[in-house]
Design a protein around this motif. Structure first.
Motif, PDB file in Angstrom:
ATOM      1  N   VAL A  39      42.893 -51.425 -45.588  1.00 20.84           N
ATOM      2  CA  VAL A  39      42.071 -50.493 -44.813  1.00 20.84           C
ATOM      3  C   VAL A  39      40.618 -50.695 -45.211  1.00 20.84           C
ATOM      4  O   VAL A  39      40.274 -50.614 -46.390  1.00 20.84           O
ATOM      5  CB  VAL A  39      42.495 -49.032 -45.049  1.00 20.84           C
ATOM      6  CG1 VAL A  39      41.576 -48.080 -44.276  1.00 20.84           C
ATOM      7  CG2 VAL A  39      43.946 -48.821 -44.619  1.00 20.84           C
ATOM      8  N   ALA A 332      48.757 -56.091 -42.890  1.00 14.87           N
ATOM      9  CA  ALA A 332      48.170 -55.466 -41.708  1.00 14.87           C
ATOM     10  C   ALA A 332      46.816 -54.900 -42.092  1.00 14.87           C
ATOM     11  O   ALA A 332      46.614 -54.449 -43.220  1.00 14.87           O
ATOM     12  CB  ALA A 332      49.081 -54.354 -41.177  1.00 14.87           C
ATOM     13  N   ALA A 334      43.461 -52.343 -40.925  1.00 15.01           N
ATOM     14  CA  ALA A 334      42.804 -51.343 -40.077  1.00 15.01           C
ATOM     15  C   ALA A 334      41.352 -51.271 -40.515  1.00 15.01           C
ATOM     16  O   ALA A 334      41.067 -51.200 -41.716  1.00 15.01           O
ATOM     17  CB  ALA A 334      43.466 -49.975 -40.225  1.00 15.01           C
ATOM     18  N   PHE A 495      42.872 -52.632 -35.335  1.00 15.18           N
ATOM     19  CA  PHE A 495      44.097 -52.939 -36.084  1.00 15.18           C
ATOM     20  C   PHE A 495      44.454 -54.404 -35.847  1.00 15.18           C
ATOM     21  O   PHE A 495      44.330 -54.910 -34.718  1.00 15.18           O
ATOM     22  CB  PHE A 495      45.279 -52.077 -35.619  1.00 15.18           C
ATOM     23  CG  PHE A 495      45.134 -50.599 -35.863  1.00 15.18           C
ATOM     24  CD1 PHE A 495      45.554 -50.024 -37.054  1.00 15.18           C
ATOM     25  CD2 PHE A 495      44.590 -49.772 -34.890  1.00 15.18           C
ATOM     26  CE1 PHE A 495      45.432 -48.659 -37.269  1.00 15.18           C
ATOM     27  CE2 PHE A 495      44.471 -48.404 -35.092  1.00 15.18           C
ATOM     28  CZ  PHE A 495      44.888 -47.848 -36.281  1.00 15.18           C
ATOM     29  N   TRP A 496      44.930 -55.059 -36.890  1.00 14.92           N
ATOM     30  CA  TRP A 496      45.371 -56.450 -36.749  1.00 14.92           C
ATOM     31  C   TRP A 496      46.516 -56.739 -37.696  1.00 14.92           C
ATOM     32  O   TRP A 496      46.562 -56.224 -38.815  1.00 14.92           O
ATOM     33  CB  TRP A 496      44.227 -57.415 -37.069  1.00 14.92           C
ATOM     34  CG  TRP A 496      44.639 -58.857 -36.985  1.00 14.92           C
ATOM     35  CD1 TRP A 496      44.620 -59.666 -35.887  1.00 14.92           C
ATOM     36  CD2 TRP A 496      45.162 -59.660 -38.056  1.00 14.92           C
ATOM     37  NE1 TRP A 496      45.092 -60.922 -36.203  1.00 14.92           N
ATOM     38  CE2 TRP A 496      45.425 -60.945 -37.524  1.00 14.92           C
ATOM     39  CE3 TRP A 496      45.418 -59.407 -39.413  1.00 14.92           C
ATOM     40  CZ2 TRP A 496      45.946 -61.975 -38.306  1.00 14.92           C
ATOM     41  CZ3 TRP A 496      45.947 -60.440 -40.192  1.00 14.92           C
ATOM     42  CH2 TRP A 496      46.201 -61.707 -39.639  1.00 14.92           C
ATOM     43  N   ARG A 497      47.437 -57.578 -37.191  1.00 10.14           N
ATOM     44  CA  ARG A 497      48.505 -58.125 -38.023  1.00 10.14           C
ATOM     45  C   ARG A 497      48.912 -59.456 -37.421  1.00 10.14           C
ATOM     46  O   ARG A 497      48.916 -59.632 -36.197  1.00 10.14           O
ATOM     47  CB  ARG A 497      49.707 -57.181 -38.062  1.00 10.14           C
ATOM     48  CG  ARG A 497      50.811 -57.603 -39.042  1.00 10.14           C
ATOM     49  CD  ARG A 497      51.998 -56.674 -38.955  1.00 10.14           C
ATOM     50  NE  ARG A 497      53.040 -57.015 -39.897  1.00 10.14           N
ATOM     51  CZ  ARG A 497      54.272 -56.494 -39.880  1.00 10.14           C
ATOM     52  NH1 ARG A 497      54.572 -55.573 -38.960  1.00 10.14           N
ATOM     53  NH2 ARG A 497      55.167 -56.860 -40.774  1.00 10.14           N
ATOM     54  N   ILE A 514      44.435 -42.869 -37.684  1.00 13.33           N
ATOM     55  CA  ILE A 514      44.695 -44.110 -38.423  1.00 13.33           C
ATOM     56  C   ILE A 514      45.828 -43.940 -39.424  1.00 13.33           C
ATOM     57  O   ILE A 514      46.763 -44.757 -39.477  1.00 13.33           O
ATOM     58  CB  ILE A 514      43.412 -44.584 -39.129  1.00 13.33           C
ATOM     59  CG1 ILE A 514      42.344 -44.951 -38.094  1.00 13.33           C
ATOM     60  CG2 ILE A 514      43.702 -45.763 -40.052  1.00 13.33           C
ATOM     61  CD1 ILE A 514      40.983 -45.225 -38.692  1.00 13.33           C
ATOM     62  N   THR A 517      49.318 -43.668 -37.934  1.00 16.70           N
ATOM     63  CA  THR A 517      49.681 -44.944 -37.322  1.00 16.70           C
ATOM     64  C   THR A 517      50.159 -45.932 -38.377  1.00 16.70           C
ATOM     65  O   THR A 517      51.198 -46.581 -38.220  1.00 16.70           O
ATOM     66  CB  THR A 517      48.474 -45.527 -36.559  1.00 16.70           C
ATOM     67  OG1 THR A 517      48.059 -44.603 -35.553  1.00 16.70           O
ATOM     68  CG2 THR A 517      48.823 -46.857 -35.924  1.00 16.70           C
ATOM     69  N   LEU A 518      49.426 -46.033 -39.470  1.00 10.96           N
ATOM     70  CA  LEU A 518      49.823 -46.942 -40.547  1.00 10.96           C
ATOM     71  C   LEU A 518      51.101 -46.459 -41.227  1.00 10.96           C
ATOM     72  O   LEU A 518      51.952 -47.273 -41.609  1.00 10.96           O
ATOM     73  CB  LEU A 518      48.684 -47.065 -41.561  1.00 10.96           C
ATOM     74  CG  LEU A 518      47.402 -47.727 -41.047  1.00 10.96           C
ATOM     75  CD1 LEU A 518      46.313 -47.683 -42.118  1.00 10.96           C
ATOM     76  CD2 LEU A 518      47.666 -49.167 -40.611  1.00 10.96           C
ATOM     77  N   LEU A 537      50.704 -49.454 -31.344  1.00 11.31           N
ATOM     78  CA  LEU A 537      50.049 -50.748 -31.463  1.00 11.31           C
ATOM     79  C   LEU A 537      50.815 -51.854 -30.767  1.00 11.31           C
ATOM     80  O   LEU A 537      50.436 -53.027 -30.862  1.00 11.31           O
ATOM     81  CB  LEU A 537      49.869 -51.104 -32.943  1.00 11.31           C
ATOM     82  CG  LEU A 537      49.090 -50.099 -33.787  1.00 11.31           C
ATOM     83  CD1 LEU A 537      48.912 -50.627 -35.201  1.00 11.31           C
ATOM     84  CD2 LEU A 537      47.751 -49.778 -33.163  1.00 11.31           C
TER      85      LEU A 537
END
Length: 546
Positions: A39, A332, A334, A495-497, A514, A517-518, A537
């Motif tokens: 994060v 992941a 954020a 957000f990315w993964r 956030i 969501t995580l 997501l």
């Protein structure tokens, strides 16, 4: 872009060789929860900055933009300052619930002469003050994502690193394995904590770097177009700087791209040294990149300086992700901000904003309080606080005097051409929960989400749009944030993964979304009542929100 830093601060040099040789994660969409959650908060990274520079991002931000992009995230409350904003990101709660209603507030019961309380201090420590304090998490009333993770799995590890103590503390929470912030000389932590080798290494590199002069950074054509000197005072102009720095100038180091490089280097180094995400448990790495805020305050949100900062941060984020890629960990990310920002009025007026102005010094609570005291024949200041935001009544006032002071203060604030609104604590407390998207909330609803009855003021003052609450600018402080308005409330949320399907959602969301969501992404239950909701997501038929 030429970016000169010694090997001790270079992100790849900070990574153990074994980790650099590890294979990169597979490109296939992951089926299991990630082993590491990263994060990142970019202090004062407004949605406006993101929109202006997104076409120029080529590295770290470009990777994030290939994931889930929410360009209209909201720090939806009124107190758009660093501490309240950071308290929302990993708690899922707005400041009214976190208790972090401002960077500082007044507590007349504080056990010391200084009644100003800093959000991340323990004011009960003997000999402390709001400017010379002991860092503490005691004022954060709610748990963070890291604490939710540890409740579900005590072996999960939480590491929080930031350029500011309040950023590291408010995102890290009450139970952290490592927590480090910059104190003006190096990265430090709570008393009694052992210093990891990586912290010592980065601190040594920073000391070496600050001792050297920094040559001006090269301007790309995009940044050259933004380079124009703007006079602020007869002896101060901003807008055409290139971050040249004299040897030993710590303040200039802090307000430059070098600072974020150091912060990200420490985050990358601790992640690799501690092998975050490489065990059977999911870990959390928190990074608070603070340089954008110092650049914004010192030099404004436009000009060559912010352009260079955005490009350098893009590069530094790319280096951080390269380090994490080489560990082979499924992670992941954020990224968001604690608040937006407002450019200096001297440049805003050139951008078709003729109403842009610096605040009238007569609106300072101390000045207005003296005038009210003189008119009512009351001894003492009557009002305590700042120019905008929370204003408190002198506790020595009688009930009748308080009523008279309140009536006169409201009259004077309401009549001033730079004031949009003034609210009493009774008005704010009586305001219900907001309904609808955050951009539609009334000013009262925004104020209510920053209100704590034990900490908030007796009055809350909202200045009109484009009024900057800095009456007398000077070196290091020409522009700021903290208003009720969307240029301070709107921030990007990314957000990315590896392997996720990218998409962009233009509708408004909140930073309090956030954490849930995580939590859903890593299958961790939310153990407390929060204000946020899970954001899906997955743009396909599935859902990340369970």
């Amino acid at each position: 872009m030429k970016f000169a830093l010694p090997a001790a601060l270079a992100l790849l040099a900070a990574t153990p060789a074994a980790a650099q040789q590890a294979p990169a994660p597979a490109a296939a969409a992951p089926a299991m929860p990630p082993k590491l959650v990263v994060v990142i908060s970019v202090d004062q990274f407004s949605a406006d900055l993101f929109a202006e520079y997104r076409s120029q991002f080529r590295e770290g931000f470009a990777r994030l933009m290939s994931g889930a992009v929410f360009p209209s995230g909201y720090q939806s409350h009124a107190a758009t300052e660093t501490c309240p904003g950071h308290s929302t990101i990993l708690t899922g709660a707005r400041p009214a619930r976190t208790g972090i209603i401002a960077n500082d507030w007044t507590d007349f019961s504080a056990p010391r002469e200084d009644k100003t309380v800093y959000c991340a201090e323990d004011e009960s420590v003997p000999g402390s003050s709001s400017s010379k304090y002991t860092v503490s998490d005691k004022h954060l009333k709610v748990p963070t994502l890291g604490e939710w993770m540890k409740a579900a799995d005590p072996e999960s590890r939480v590491v929080s690193v930031a350029g500011k103590d309040r950023a590291a503390v408010m995102m890290g929470g009450h139970k952290v394995d490592e927590l480090w912030w910059w104190d003006g000389k190096g990265f430090v932590s709570y008393a009694g904590r052992a210093e990891p080798a990586m912290v010592a290494r980065v601190n040594a590199g920073i000391t070496e770097r600050i001792a050297e002069a920094q040559e001006p950074m090269e301007l790309t054509p995009f940044c050259q177009a933004r380079s124009r000197a703007v006079p602020v005072t007869p002896t101060l102009s901003v807008g055409d700087g290139r971050f040249a720095r004299a040897a030993g100038d710590v303040r200039a180091f802090r307000a430059s791209p070098e600072f974020d490089e150091a912060i990200l280097a420490l985050g990358a180094g601790l992640a690799t040294d501690m092998k975050l995400g490489q065990g059977p448990h999911t870990d959390l790495l928190i990074v608070g990149a603070s340089a954008t805020d110092y650049v914004g305050h010192s030099l404004g949100t436009e000009g060559s300086e912010m352009c260079l900062q955005m490009a350098a941060l893009d590069q530094a984020l790319g280096k951080l992700f390269a380090v994490l890629d080489r560990t082979g960990v499924d992670y992941a990310v954020a990224l968001t901000a604690d608040h937006g920002g407002h450019d200096l009025p001297e440049r805003n007026r050139d951008h078709a904003a003729p109403m842009a102005a610096r605040v009238d010094p007569a609106l300072a609570a101390s000045a207005l309080g003296k005038e009210i005291a003189a008119k009512l024949g009351i001894a003492g200041p009557t009002l305590v606080g700042s120019t905008a935001g929370d204003v408190y009544y002198d506790p020595k006032l009688t009930k009748a005097q308080r009523a008279a002071v309140e009536a006169e203060a409201i009259r004077r604030y309401s009549a001033h051409p730079q004031v949009q609104a003034v609210f009493t604590r009774a008005q704010i407390a009586a305001t219900g929960a907001p309904k609808g998207p955050p951009e539609t909330w009334t000013l009262l609803e925004r104020a209510r989400q920053s209100f704590d009855p034990a900490r908030s003021g007796d009055l809350v003052v909202a200045l009109k749009p484009r009024v900057t609450p800095i009456a007398s600018p000077g070196p290091g402080y020409v522009a700021t944030h903290g208003s009720f308005w969307d240029y301070d409330r709107r921030v990007p949320i990314l957000f990315w993964r590896k392997g996720m399907t990218g998409f962009e959602q233009p509708l408004s969301v909140e930073t309090v979304d956030i954490a849930p969501t995580l939590a859903s992404l890593i299958h961790v239950p939310v153990p407390v009542q929060i204000d946020g909701r899970c954001l899906d997501l997955d743009s396909g038929p599935g859902s990340t929100c369970k």
